[in-house]
Design an enzyme around this catalytic site. Structure first.
Site, PDB file in Angstrom:
ATOM      1  N   CYS A 251       1.600  -2.160  38.597  1.00  0.00           N
ATOM      2  CA  CYS A 251       2.424  -3.148  39.433  1.00  0.00           C
ATOM      3  C   CYS A 251       1.700  -3.997  40.072  1.00  0.00           C
ATOM      4  CB  CYS A 251       3.318  -2.265  40.402  1.00  0.00           C
ATOM      5  SG  CYS A 251       4.259  -0.882  39.446  1.00  0.00           S
ATOM      6  N   ALA A 252       0.886  -4.832  39.323  1.00  0.00           N
ATOM      7  CA  ALA A 252      -0.048  -5.605  40.011  1.00  0.00           C
ATOM      8  C   ALA A 252       0.091  -6.974  40.342  1.00  0.00           C
ATOM      9  CB  ALA A 252      -1.289  -5.852  38.891  1.00  0.00           C
ATOM     10  N   ALA A 253       1.216  -7.490  39.699  1.00  0.00           N
ATOM     11  CA  ALA A 253       1.621  -8.877  39.996  1.00  0.00           C
ATOM     12  C   ALA A 253       2.080  -8.796  41.400  1.00  0.00           C
ATOM     13  CB  ALA A 253       2.817  -9.377  39.174  1.00  0.00           C
ATOM     14  N   PRO A 254       1.761  -9.947  42.466  1.00  0.00           N
ATOM     15  CA  PRO A 254       1.532 -11.351  42.121  1.00  0.00           C
ATOM     16  C   PRO A 254       0.015 -11.349  41.825  1.00  0.00           C
ATOM     17  CG  PRO A 254       2.084 -11.327  44.199  1.00  0.00           C
ATOM     18  CD  PRO A 254       2.340 -10.180  43.680  1.00  0.00           C
ATOM     19  N   GLY A 256      -2.687 -10.147  44.413  1.00  0.00           N
ATOM     20  CA  GLY A 256      -3.595 -10.435  45.561  1.00  0.00           C
ATOM     21  C   GLY A 256      -4.551  -9.000  45.427  1.00  0.00           C
ATOM     22  N   LYS A 257      -4.285  -7.864  45.147  1.00  0.00           N
ATOM     23  CA  LYS A 257      -5.055  -6.684  45.148  1.00  0.00           C
ATOM     24  C   LYS A 257      -5.879  -6.580  43.736  1.00  0.00           C
ATOM     25  CE  LYS A 257      -1.430  -3.953  47.462  1.00  0.00           C
ATOM     26  NZ  LYS A 257      -0.436  -5.082  47.482  1.00  0.00           N
ATOM     27  N   ASP A 315       0.650   0.210  43.609  1.00  0.00           N
ATOM     28  CA  ASP A 315       1.643  -0.435  44.676  1.00  0.00           C
ATOM     29  C   ASP A 315       2.943  -0.448  44.052  1.00  0.00           C
ATOM     30  OD1 ASP A 315       2.915  -2.116  46.597  1.00  0.00           O
ATOM     31  OD2 ASP A 315       1.701  -3.789  46.283  1.00  0.00           O
ATOM     32  N   CYS A 368       5.309  -1.413  50.367  1.00  0.00           N
ATOM     33  CA  CYS A 368       5.769  -2.274  51.349  1.00  0.00           C
ATOM     34  C   CYS A 368       7.141  -1.912  52.078  1.00  0.00           C
ATOM     35  CB  CYS A 368       5.415  -3.605  51.063  1.00  0.00           C
ATOM     36  SG  CYS A 368       6.609  -4.332  49.359  1.00  0.00           S
TER      37      CYS A 368
END
Length: 441
Positions: A251-254, A256-257, A315, A368
């Site tokens: 679930c990488a987008a956008p 930052g990680k 994430d 989050c």
């Protein structure tokens, strides 16, 4: 006839408020869609910033705004008055909470109603109500309880149960403040803080008060930094030294990680279900001049890697109630049913991701969300069902010494009221939960 200064910005803000509150559309999606349209692109940067400020203030203070308007309107407006309601809300936001002259806020609202067939029948009411609000502003504001008015009951009750009444009040109070602009820098945080008129947080993030177009800030074109809340920058660090390791960012987008992992020398596989969001991730990495990232468009419930990874960062999709200060629409677009449904999705994805970690490897789970079902309870259930995993407690030193953000179990739980500052605009964090798990041999 020449255009009326400021009217186009109010028109765009009124359109956005209507789409978010009446049609249930996420604000970010609507801003992206509007940014693609010529009329919005044609606005001066100052007016585009004003649109965002108008919409953000209206959503963050919506409870107070609606309460104030109800004091001046004898009976609720009918459903067919949706346009008038949006105009009133934008006008009231300016009168109550923004540095806009009363006469300008009122006259522009009346002009906006007059040009619109759906608003025209309510032009007189809009004029009378907003003029009355300007006169009674102080009296009405002094009578209000901002926390209770601006926080939906279902959220406030949950936070009181989870964190206690005092902390729930502190969380909701921070949501009313304009969010900061947080930057993850590739190097030299102190130098960039000086150049960008910001401060360096204990975690190393550079923070400045919002204002101006991000793309015009020093260092953007050179790829010296990326925008990322200070709390969102922490989970990638929990994987430890990743140089040369194969790491999956799920679930990488956008991105930052992903950027943080690539900067640390990892061989990253960035997986996301959205091709458009992955395209934006790739564009960000190109700007940052970061390489070594493979992108995969996939549904995690249907995808399997060819071989396990040294580390996995998940994430997970969540209710995002920890980001209300930055995304105030979340408070009105999500409900308790969403929390339950998302918790089930998280459990399913986490269960699959557990199989993608090598023996001895690390799995970091984060959301989050402020809701325990999406954090602490999720990990408790996972560990009970997966005897091949152990929690590796997080140390305060790993997250900038923020000991208040470490739970009794050794997980990370940041709250919007953490990292307090004398200047409210420079304090706070997104609400994040993160747990670090190790797969035993």
């Amino acid at each position: 006839m020449p255009p009326i200064p400021g009217l186009a910005a109010r028109r765009a803000a009124t359109d956005l408020i209507g789409r978010v509150l009446d049609n249930g559309r996420p604000l970010d999606l609507e801003l992206d869609a509007m940014a693609a349209q010529g009329a919005f692109r044609g606005l001066e940067p100052r007016d585009r910033a004003l649109v965002r400020a108008l919409v953000g203030t209206t959503l963050r203070r919506l409870g107070q705004i609606d309460h104030a308007l109800s004091r001046l309107i004898d009976k609720p407006l009918p459903e067919k008055a949706a346009r008038a309601r949006a105009i009133l809300r934008i006008g009231a936001a300016q009168l109550l909470f923004m540095d806009v002259p009363d006469h300008a806020a009122v006259s522009l609202a009346v002009d906006l109603a007059g040009e619109d067939r759906l608003g025209r029948p309510w032009k007189g009411l809009i004029n009378g109500v907003l003029r009355g609000l300007a006169r009674r502003r102080d009296e009405i504001l002094q009578s209000q309880d901002p926390v209770r008015l601006n926080t939906p009951d279902w959220l406030l009750v949950r936070w009181i149960v989870a964190y206690g009444a005092e902390r729930a009040q502190a969380i909701a109070t921070m949501h009313a403040a304009e969010p900061t602009l947080d930057l993850s820098v590739k190097s030299d945080p102190a130098g960039w803080a000086q150049r960008l008129d910001g401060i360096v947080l204990p975690t190393g993030t550079v923070r400045r008060t919002a204002g101006g177009a991000v793309e015009q800030l020093d260092g953007f074109e050179d790829g010296a930094w990326w925008v990322q809340d200070a709390a969102a920058a922490l989970p990638a660090r929990l994987l430890g030294g990743v140089a040369g390791k194969r790491v999956a960012d799920l679930c990488a987008a956008p991105g930052g990680k992903t950027a943080a992992l690539a900067l640390a020398g990892a061989k990253v596989t960035a997986v996301d279900i959205s091709a458009d969001r992955l395209k934006r991730l790739t564009q960000n990495l190109d700007r940052l001049k970061l390489t070594g990232v493979e992108t995969v468009v996939a549904d995690l419930m249907a995808w399997d890697p060819a071989e396990p990874y040294d580390a996995v960062l998940l994430d997970a999709p969540c209710s995002a109630t920890g980001t209300i200060r930055r995304h105030p629409d979340v408070a009105y677009l999500k409900d308790e049913a969403d929390v339950a449904a998302l918790a089930a999705t998280q459990a399913a994805i986490l269960g699959r991701a557990a199989d993608w970690v090598k023996a001895g490897g690390t799995l970091v789970y984060c959301t989050c969300s402020l809701e325990p079902e999406e954090g602490e309870a999720q990990i408790a259930a996972f560990l009970a069902a997966h005897p091949d995993y152990r929690r590796r407690p997080i140390e305060a030193e790993e997250i900038g010494g923020l000991a208040e953000c470490i739970t009794g179990d050794g997980d990370m739980r940041t709250l919007p009221c953490h990292l307090a500052a004398e200047d409210l605009r420079l304090g706070g964090l997104d609400g994040f939960f993160a747990a670090r798990l190790v797969r035993v041999a």
